[in-house]
Design an enzyme around this catalytic site. Structure first.
Site, PDB file in Angstrom:
ATOM      1  N   ASP A  85     -50.372 122.206  57.548  1.00 53.01           N
ATOM      2  CA  ASP A  85     -51.651 122.909  57.632  1.00 53.01           C
ATOM      3  C   ASP A  85     -52.550 122.359  56.519  1.00 53.01           C
ATOM      4  O   ASP A  85     -52.191 121.382  55.826  1.00 53.01           O
ATOM      5  CB  ASP A  85     -51.469 124.439  57.605  1.00 53.01           C
ATOM      6  CG  ASP A  85     -51.042 124.984  56.241  1.00 53.01           C
ATOM      7  OD1 ASP A  85     -50.833 124.183  55.302  1.00 53.01           O
ATOM      8  OD2 ASP A  85     -50.924 126.213  56.110  1.00 53.01           O
TER       9      ASP A  85
ATOM     10  N   CYS B 231     -46.453 123.647  54.708  1.00 52.28           N
ATOM     11  CA  CYS B 231     -47.585 124.550  54.471  1.00 52.28           C
ATOM     12  C   CYS B 231     -47.543 124.905  52.987  1.00 52.28           C
ATOM     13  O   CYS B 231     -46.838 124.242  52.225  1.00 52.28           O
ATOM     14  CB  CYS B 231     -47.557 125.773  55.390  1.00 52.28           C
ATOM     15  SG  CYS B 231     -46.112 126.835  55.220  1.00 52.28           S
TER      16      CYS B 231
ATOM     17  N   THR C 204     -46.173 127.371  51.293  1.00 48.89           N
ATOM     18  CA  THR C 204     -44.839 127.765  50.842  1.00 48.89           C
ATOM     19  C   THR C 204     -43.721 127.146  51.671  1.00 48.89           C
ATOM     20  O   THR C 204     -42.562 127.145  51.238  1.00 48.89           O
ATOM     21  CB  THR C 204     -44.670 129.290  50.972  1.00 48.89           C
ATOM     22  OG1 THR C 204     -44.895 129.633  52.361  1.00 48.89           O
ATOM     23  CG2 THR C 204     -45.669 130.035  50.099  1.00 48.89           C
TER      24      THR C 204
ATOM     25  N   HIS D 235     -24.211 121.936  58.239  1.00 49.93           N
ATOM     26  CA  HIS D 235     -23.763 123.193  58.853  1.00 49.93           C
ATOM     27  C   HIS D 235     -24.662 123.675  59.989  1.00 49.93           C
ATOM     28  O   HIS D 235     -24.180 124.328  60.908  1.00 49.93           O
ATOM     29  CB  HIS D 235     -23.687 124.303  57.799  1.00 49.93           C
ATOM     30  CG  HIS D 235     -22.555 124.133  56.837  1.00 49.93           C
ATOM     31  ND1 HIS D 235     -22.181 125.107  55.945  1.00 49.93           N
ATOM     32  CD2 HIS D 235     -21.713 123.075  56.614  1.00 49.93           C
ATOM     33  CE1 HIS D 235     -21.159 124.680  55.215  1.00 49.93           C
ATOM     34  NE2 HIS D 235     -20.863 123.449  55.591  1.00 49.93           N
TER      35      HIS D 235
ATOM     36  N   HIS E 246     -18.965 124.914  63.136  1.00 47.49           N
ATOM     37  CA  HIS E 246     -20.428 125.079  63.155  1.00 47.49           C
ATOM     38  C   HIS E 246     -21.005 124.882  64.554  1.00 47.49           C
ATOM     39  O   HIS E 246     -22.049 125.444  64.877  1.00 47.49           O
ATOM     40  CB  HIS E 246     -21.077 124.116  62.157  1.00 47.49           C
ATOM     41  CG  HIS E 246     -20.538 124.298  60.764  1.00 47.49           C
ATOM     42  ND1 HIS E 246     -20.733 125.461  60.050  1.00 47.49           N
ATOM     43  CD2 HIS E 246     -19.784 123.480  60.001  1.00 47.49           C
ATOM     44  CE1 HIS E 246     -20.117 125.345  58.889  1.00 47.49           C
ATOM     45  NE2 HIS E 246     -19.538 124.170  58.832  1.00 47.49           N
TER      46      HIS E 246
HETATM   47  C1  RB5 Z   1     -52.291 129.255  54.294  1.00 47.79           C
HETATM   48  O1  RB5 Z   1     -53.236 130.001  53.608  1.00 47.79           O
HETATM   49  C2  RB5 Z   1     -50.885 129.702  53.895  1.00 47.79           C
HETATM   50  O2  RB5 Z   1     -50.674 130.995  54.327  1.00 47.79           O
HETATM   51  C3  RB5 Z   1     -49.865 128.768  54.489  1.00 47.79           C
HETATM   52  O3  RB5 Z   1     -50.065 127.472  53.998  1.00 47.79           O
HETATM   53  C4  RB5 Z   1     -48.401 129.073  54.208  1.00 47.79           C
HETATM   54  O4  RB5 Z   1     -48.129 129.159  52.843  1.00 47.79           O
HETATM   55  C5  RB5 Z   1     -47.834 130.181  54.992  1.00 47.79           C
HETATM   56  O5  RB5 Z   1     -46.618 130.457  54.946  1.00 47.79           O
END
Ligand code: RB5
Length: 146
Positions: A8, A65, A67, A98, A132
């Site tokens: 993203d 993204c 996180t 696994h 597995h």
């Molecule tokens: C985008 O603002 C953010 O929510 C996305 O990059 C991500 O961290 C979501 O899990």
């Protein structure tokens, strides 16, 4: 081996670094976007990359993204995808050994440290099979009965 890569807007710059790491590891990649800093919704990119993996266009996927959490949740909604958020090399190796993970998710905000090792291990480790395999078959049953 062809690897589908997607991010993203929060993962855009990090994705460029990841593609560079793949090149250094001798791995080919195809970029499925996003291509600008305009906000996009991570499920859209996760769906595109997930489909490219399940339909065989690419062998594996990488989703990024902020996180890595949103991408992993979204990618696992695509039938046949086993996406794993890997913050370290241990998780990357286990995800292949696994779980036979076919997509690795990374968090751009975690930073670049150790990422080349994480990717190197993920793409060089084979699924262990055995006990597995039975567990993966149960995941397929879950998908088919949902
Ligand atoms: C985008 O603002 C953010 O929510 C996305 O990059 C991500 O961290 C979501 O899990």
């Amino acid at each position: 081996m062809l690897i589908a890569v997607g991010s993203d807007h929060r993962g855009l710059e990090f994705k460029k670094f990841v593609i560079q790491c793949l090149t250094e590891l001798g791995l080919e990649s195809q970029d499925f976007g996003s291509f600008s800093v305009e906000p996009v919704d991570y499920p859209d990119i996760a769906g595109t990359v997930g489909k490219a993996v399940v339909n065989g266009q690419c062998n594996f996927g990488i989703l990024i993204c902020g996180t890595g959490i949103g991408m992993s949740i979204a990618a696992n909604k695509v039938k046949g995808i086993r996406a794993a958020l890997c913050c370290d090399a241990f998780a990357a190796e286990r995800a292949r050994l696994h779980n036979n993970a076919n997509i690795i998710c990374l968090g751009a905000e975690r930073g670049e440290e150790g990422v080349e090792d994480i990717l190197g291990l993920f793409f060089s480790t084979q699924f262990e099979g055995g006990r597995h395999q039975r567990r993966l078959e149960k995941l397929v049953e879950m998908e088919n009965s949902a």
